[in-house]
Each structure stands twice: as C-alpha cells, then as structure tokens.
Design a protein around this motif. Sequence first.
Motif, PDB file in Angstrom:
ATOM      1  N   THR A   1       1.506  54.136 -29.870  1.00  0.00           N
ATOM      2  CA  THR A   1       2.362  53.044 -29.410  1.00  0.00           C
ATOM      3  C   THR A   1       2.391  52.919 -27.891  1.00  0.00           C
ATOM      4  O   THR A   1       2.318  51.809 -27.367  1.00  0.00           O
ATOM      5  CB  THR A   1       3.784  53.224 -29.969  1.00  0.00           C
ATOM      6  OG1 THR A   1       3.692  53.334 -31.397  1.00  0.00           O
ATOM      7  CG2 THR A   1       4.675  52.056 -29.612  1.00  0.00           C
ATOM      8  N   ALA A   2       2.453  54.045 -27.199  1.00  0.00           N
ATOM      9  CA  ALA A   2       2.508  53.999 -25.732  1.00  0.00           C
ATOM     10  C   ALA A   2       1.221  53.408 -25.166  1.00  0.00           C
ATOM     11  O   ALA A   2       1.255  52.557 -24.267  1.00  0.00           O
ATOM     12  CB  ALA A   2       2.750  55.395 -25.170  1.00  0.00           C
ATOM     13  N   ARG A   3       0.074  53.827 -25.671  1.00  0.00           N
ATOM     14  CA  ARG A   3      -1.217  53.298 -25.192  1.00  0.00           C
ATOM     15  C   ARG A   3      -1.332  51.813 -25.526  1.00  0.00           C
ATOM     16  O   ARG A   3      -1.794  51.022 -24.704  1.00  0.00           O
ATOM     17  CB  ARG A   3      -2.363  54.101 -25.817  1.00  0.00           C
ATOM     18  CG  ARG A   3      -3.739  53.526 -25.592  1.00  0.00           C
ATOM     19  CD  ARG A   3      -4.208  53.618 -24.168  1.00  0.00           C
ATOM     20  NE  ARG A   3      -5.575  53.049 -24.082  1.00  0.00           N
ATOM     21  CZ  ARG A   3      -6.142  52.681 -22.972  1.00  0.00           C
ATOM     22  NH1 ARG A   3      -5.529  52.822 -21.828  1.00  0.00           N
ATOM     23  NH2 ARG A   3      -7.353  52.175 -22.987  1.00  0.00           N
ATOM     24  N   GLU A   4      -0.942  51.415 -26.715  1.00  0.00           N
ATOM     25  CA  GLU A   4      -1.009  50.009 -27.111  1.00  0.00           C
ATOM     26  C   GLU A   4      -0.155  49.145 -26.189  1.00  0.00           C
ATOM     27  O   GLU A   4      -0.593  48.077 -25.742  1.00  0.00           O
ATOM     28  CB  GLU A   4      -0.567  49.838 -28.560  1.00  0.00           C
ATOM     29  CG  GLU A   4      -1.527  50.441 -29.543  1.00  0.00           C
ATOM     30  CD  GLU A   4      -1.027  50.415 -30.977  1.00  0.00           C
ATOM     31  OE1 GLU A   4      -0.147  49.583 -31.303  1.00  0.00           O
ATOM     32  OE2 GLU A   4      -1.517  51.226 -31.777  1.00  0.00           O
ATOM     33  N   ALA A   5       1.049  49.608 -25.894  1.00  0.00           N
ATOM     34  CA  ALA A   5       1.940  48.860 -24.999  1.00  0.00           C
ATOM     35  C   ALA A   5       1.317  48.737 -23.608  1.00  0.00           C
ATOM     36  O   ALA A   5       1.394  47.666 -22.984  1.00  0.00           O
ATOM     37  CB  ALA A   5       3.299  49.537 -24.916  1.00  0.00           C
ATOM     38  N   GLN A   6       0.682  49.802 -23.150  1.00  0.00           N
ATOM     39  CA  GLN A   6       0.023  49.782 -21.837  1.00  0.00           C
ATOM     40  C   GLN A   6      -1.129  48.778 -21.816  1.00  0.00           C
ATOM     41  O   GLN A   6      -1.281  47.999 -20.868  1.00  0.00           O
ATOM     42  CB  GLN A   6      -0.490  51.184 -21.517  1.00  0.00           C
ATOM     43  CG  GLN A   6      -1.257  51.305 -20.224  1.00  0.00           C
ATOM     44  CD  GLN A   6      -1.877  52.705 -20.069  1.00  0.00           C
ATOM     45  OE1 GLN A   6      -1.888  53.515 -20.990  1.00  0.00           O
ATOM     46  NE2 GLN A   6      -2.406  52.961 -18.895  1.00  0.00           N
ATOM     47  N   VAL A   7      -1.931  48.769 -22.866  1.00  0.00           N
ATOM     48  CA  VAL A   7      -3.074  47.849 -22.954  1.00  0.00           C
ATOM     49  C   VAL A   7      -2.587  46.399 -22.982  1.00  0.00           C
ATOM     50  O   VAL A   7      -3.133  45.530 -22.290  1.00  0.00           O
ATOM     51  CB  VAL A   7      -3.943  48.176 -24.195  1.00  0.00           C
ATOM     52  CG1 VAL A   7      -4.964  47.081 -24.467  1.00  0.00           C
ATOM     53  CG2 VAL A   7      -4.634  49.521 -24.012  1.00  0.00           C
ATOM     54  N   ILE A   8      -1.552  46.125 -23.753  1.00  0.00           N
ATOM     55  CA  ILE A   8      -1.025  44.755 -23.848  1.00  0.00           C
ATOM     56  C   ILE A   8      -0.383  44.331 -22.532  1.00  0.00           C
ATOM     57  O   ILE A   8      -0.569  43.200 -22.081  1.00  0.00           O
ATOM     58  CB  ILE A   8      -0.063  44.627 -25.050  1.00  0.00           C
ATOM     59  CG1 ILE A   8      -0.868  44.757 -26.352  1.00  0.00           C
ATOM     60  CG2 ILE A   8       0.698  43.313 -25.011  1.00  0.00           C
ATOM     61  CD1 ILE A   8      -0.036  44.868 -27.606  1.00  0.00           C
ATOM     62  N   ALA A   9       0.347  45.230 -21.888  1.00  0.00           N
ATOM     63  CA  ALA A   9       0.954  44.902 -20.587  1.00  0.00           C
ATOM     64  C   ALA A   9      -0.126  44.598 -19.557  1.00  0.00           C
ATOM     65  O   ALA A   9      -0.005  43.646 -18.780  1.00  0.00           O
ATOM     66  CB  ALA A   9       1.840  46.052 -20.114  1.00  0.00           C
ATOM     67  N   ASN A  10      -1.188  45.370 -19.568  1.00  0.00           N
ATOM     68  CA  ASN A  10      -2.313  45.125 -18.658  1.00  0.00           C
ATOM     69  C   ASN A  10      -2.953  43.770 -18.952  1.00  0.00           C
ATOM     70  O   ASN A  10      -3.311  43.025 -18.032  1.00  0.00           O
ATOM     71  CB  ASN A  10      -3.338  46.257 -18.766  1.00  0.00           C
ATOM     72  CG  ASN A  10      -4.438  46.133 -17.740  1.00  0.00           C
ATOM     73  OD1 ASN A  10      -4.203  45.755 -16.599  1.00  0.00           O
ATOM     74  ND2 ASN A  10      -5.649  46.461 -18.146  1.00  0.00           N
ATOM     75  N   ALA A  11      -3.081  43.442 -20.217  1.00  0.00           N
ATOM     76  CA  ALA A  11      -3.659  42.150 -20.603  1.00  0.00           C
ATOM     77  C   ALA A  11      -2.777  40.990 -20.138  1.00  0.00           C
ATOM     78  O   ALA A  11      -3.278  39.967 -19.669  1.00  0.00           O
ATOM     79  CB  ALA A  11      -3.854  42.090 -22.113  1.00  0.00           C
ATOM     80  N   ARG A  12      -1.471  41.133 -20.246  1.00  0.00           N
ATOM     81  CA  ARG A  12      -0.544  40.097 -19.769  1.00  0.00           C
ATOM     82  C   ARG A  12      -0.727  39.876 -18.265  1.00  0.00           C
ATOM     83  O   ARG A  12      -0.748  38.743 -17.797  1.00  0.00           O
ATOM     84  CB  ARG A  12       0.903  40.480 -20.057  1.00  0.00           C
ATOM     85  CG  ARG A  12       1.337  40.291 -21.470  1.00  0.00           C
ATOM     86  CD  ARG A  12       2.823  40.696 -21.619  1.00  0.00           C
ATOM     87  NE  ARG A  12       3.321  40.368 -22.909  1.00  0.00           N
ATOM     88  CZ  ARG A  12       3.723  39.152 -23.294  1.00  0.00           C
ATOM     89  NH1 ARG A  12       3.678  38.148 -22.460  1.00  0.00           N
ATOM     90  NH2 ARG A  12       4.168  38.948 -24.510  1.00  0.00           N
ATOM     91  N   LYS A  13      -0.854  40.963 -17.533  1.00  0.00           N
ATOM     92  CA  LYS A  13      -1.044  40.872 -16.086  1.00  0.00           C
ATOM     93  C   LYS A  13      -2.366  40.171 -15.765  1.00  0.00           C
ATOM     94  O   LYS A  13      -2.415  39.274 -14.914  1.00  0.00           O
ATOM     95  CB  LYS A  13      -1.023  42.283 -15.483  1.00  0.00           C
ATOM     96  CG  LYS A  13      -1.189  42.332 -13.995  1.00  0.00           C
ATOM     97  CD  LYS A  13      -1.152  43.773 -13.501  1.00  0.00           C
ATOM     98  CE  LYS A  13      -1.592  43.841 -12.056  1.00  0.00           C
ATOM     99  NZ  LYS A  13      -1.842  45.205 -11.618  1.00  0.00           N
ATOM    100  N   MET A  14      -3.422  40.543 -16.463  1.00  0.00           N
ATOM    101  CA  MET A  14      -4.727  39.921 -16.254  1.00  0.00           C
ATOM    102  C   MET A  14      -4.678  38.440 -16.623  1.00  0.00           C
ATOM    103  O   MET A  14      -5.320  37.613 -15.980  1.00  0.00           O
ATOM    104  CB  MET A  14      -5.794  40.647 -17.063  1.00  0.00           C
ATOM    105  CG  MET A  14      -6.079  42.052 -16.561  1.00  0.00           C
ATOM    106  SD  MET A  14      -7.141  43.004 -17.694  1.00  0.00           S
ATOM    107  CE  MET A  14      -8.722  42.237 -17.372  1.00  0.00           C
TER     108      MET A  14
END
Length: 190
Positions: free
Chosen positions: A66-79
């Motif tokens: 869950t922590a990694r998934e949230a990080q990946v999605i947050a990074n995608a939102r920023k991009m």
Amino acid sequence: MLHFPRLPQLLTCALFGLLAGGAQASTPSPVPDSLQPLLVTMNERLSIGDLVALTKWDSGKPIQDTAREAQVIANARKMAAERKLNPTDVAELIAAQIEANKLVQYGLLAQWKAAGKAPDTPRPDLTRQIRPRLDELQNRLLQQYAAFAPYRKDPNCADWLATARSDLIKDQLHGQALIRATGELCIASQ
C-alpha cells in the motif's frame, strides 16, 4: 385539394440528406497512431509483473504494498500536473496499471504454489533493478497517454482497444491483466 408540385423533389432531397448523413455517421474514425505504443508500454509493464512475482515468491513478502502504491500514484499525479494532464485521470490510469500488475502476480504465485515451485529464471533485485524500470515505464506511459488522451471519448475507442489488445495477449492471465490495465483508457459517452 391542395397541390404541392415540389413535394416529391423535397422529400427526395430530404431522404438523400438523411441517408448521406447516416453513411457518414456510421464510418468509423481511424485508429489513432498513439494507441499501439501506449498498449505496448502497458504490456511491457505487465511483463515486469512476472519478475516482481518471482521476487515475492523468493522473499515471501505480500503482493499488496500500500505504501509503495500510494507513492507511485502520488508521483503520477505530480507528473500529470507538470504535463497539463488531469491528475485524477492519471491517478486512475496508474492505479489500473498497479491492479493489473498485481493480478499477474497473484495468478503466477497461485500457479507456482500449485506446481510446488517457481521457474528457474534469474531474479533481478526489486528495489535496485525492477522499480527503476517501472518508474521509467511510468514516465513513458504518461507521455504516450498524453498523445492518446484526445481520443478517449471517441465512440470507436472501445473497438480500437479490443482489436489492438488482442494482438498483444500472450496467455489468459496476461490477457485479463491487460484488459484491467486498459480499463480506464476509453470514456463511454453517457
């Protein structure tokens, strides 16, 4: 009795106009060039799911991170914001990629458990080798998604997707995962 001498001509013109308009409306729009590279990248990401599954098999770690998934999605939102894409749409797209990847992992782990062993293939390091590849693929995926985004509402989108996807499916598990990965691409008109 009323007489309308031009009525047959007007009806003929109106009927011709309706038929011509109907013929144009039924002509499907061509598949955009941006679809195939996007699907190839999604499929490549799913293939990496095989490697992730091997590392999870060896380590005994759970598939859900869950922590990694949230990080990946947050990074995608920023991009997405940096690329002037809708962050919510991009988050949904990336979440679909993650879910599809987990589908592959769960399926493979179940197959290997039933067989009592995993394939004897090299295992790259999850943190140092696999995740950087996934991050690079995410960058490419967003570039390709940006090129495809204008076609998401086209009434032919789902048909394009089904046809293009069928050429990439290597087995049932990866086929189902690719369907999940592409589930957010087309927007059906209400």
